[in-house]
Design a protein around this motif. Structure first.
Motif, PDB file in Angstrom:
ATOM      1  N   LYS A  26      29.458  36.834  70.841  1.00  0.00           N
ATOM      2  CA  LYS A  26      29.874  37.951  71.700  1.00  0.00           C
ATOM      3  C   LYS A  26      31.374  37.919  71.996  1.00  0.00           C
ATOM      4  N   ALA A  71      34.592  42.895  71.284  1.00  0.00           N
ATOM      5  CA  ALA A  71      34.446  41.973  72.419  1.00  0.00           C
ATOM      6  C   ALA A  71      35.395  42.328  73.560  1.00  0.00           C
ATOM      7  N   ASN A 113      33.001  39.188  67.426  1.00  0.00           N
ATOM      8  CA  ASN A 113      32.727  40.595  67.659  1.00  0.00           C
ATOM      9  C   ASN A 113      34.020  41.395  67.858  1.00  0.00           C
ATOM     10  N   ILE A 146      28.698  37.891  78.145  1.00  0.00           N
ATOM     11  CA  ILE A 146      28.992  36.914  77.081  1.00  0.00           C
ATOM     12  C   ILE A 146      27.883  35.852  77.007  1.00  0.00           C
TER      13      ILE A 146
END
Ligand code: URA
Length: 194
Positions: free
Chosen positions: A81, A40, A37, A192
């Motif tokens: 994530k 993130a 991501n 996460i």
């Protein structure tokens, strides 16, 4: 001289594509830029692509990556994530450690990735990531498991997942280090989890 930083992912990707800044370009199948991501709060940095990563163009998909995924399953971490990258983007021959000139040639790309992702936490997996990001004076054996704060980013050095394949006793350390990361994420309200 300060390197020009790309302000968009498109621009950065275009710059990396076809890179010939070091000799690792000669034997690569794919340049391995990232996974996960781009927004993130937690970024993972490894060493460099292995054979599987070179073939697929994605970091941490080989044996070490699969072991890492298994640990994340157990810990309840959602890999998608996170943002995942490496010190070098092309596979070193026989998976040797990237040489100084190779790491240096590639580091501006990684710095640009850090700038665009703007993570709160960076996990340095293994000695190569630790030394190239925080300095050669750092030792993974003594640094792992403790937070280091630098310029507003929290760094957690831990073992490289490939080290866990060679030495079972390191698995428990890796697990504990990620428990600390989960606790810090809870504290900072970073999600996460699966
Ligand atoms: N080891 C790394 O350091 N990075 C990868 O992407 C795969 C294995």
């Amino acid at each position: 001289m300060e390197h020009y930083m790309c302000k968009t992912w498109d621009e950065l990707e275009a710059e990396i594509k076809g890179c010939k800044k070091c000799k690792l370009c000669q034997n690569r199948t794919n340049i391995v830029i990232e996974d996960g991501n781009r927004n993130a709060d937690v970024m993972l940095i490894g060493e460099g692509p292995g054979a599987d990563e070179d073939r697929q163009g994605v970091p941490f998909v080989g044996r070490a990556g699969q072991l890492m995924n298994k640990a994340f399953e157990g810990l309840g971490i959602d890999r998608s994530k996170l943002y995942i990258a490496n010190i070098v983007k092309c596979r070193p021959p026989n998976n040797r450690v990237p040489q100084e000139d190779e790491a240096q040639a590639c580091l501006d790309y990684l710095r640009n990735q850090v700038l665009l992702v703007s993570p709160k936490i960076i996990v340095l997996m293994g000695s190569t990531a630790l030394k190239n990001i925080l300095g050669a004076e750092h030792k993974i054996t003594t640094s792992r498991g403790s937070w280091i704060e630098k310029k507003g980013i929290l760094y957690m050095p831990t073992w490289h997942p490939a080290a866990l394949l060679r030495d079972d006793t390191k698995k428990i350390d890796f697990w504990h280090d990620f428990e600390k990361i989960i606790a810090k994420c809870d504290e900072l309200q970073i999600d996460i989890s699966k």
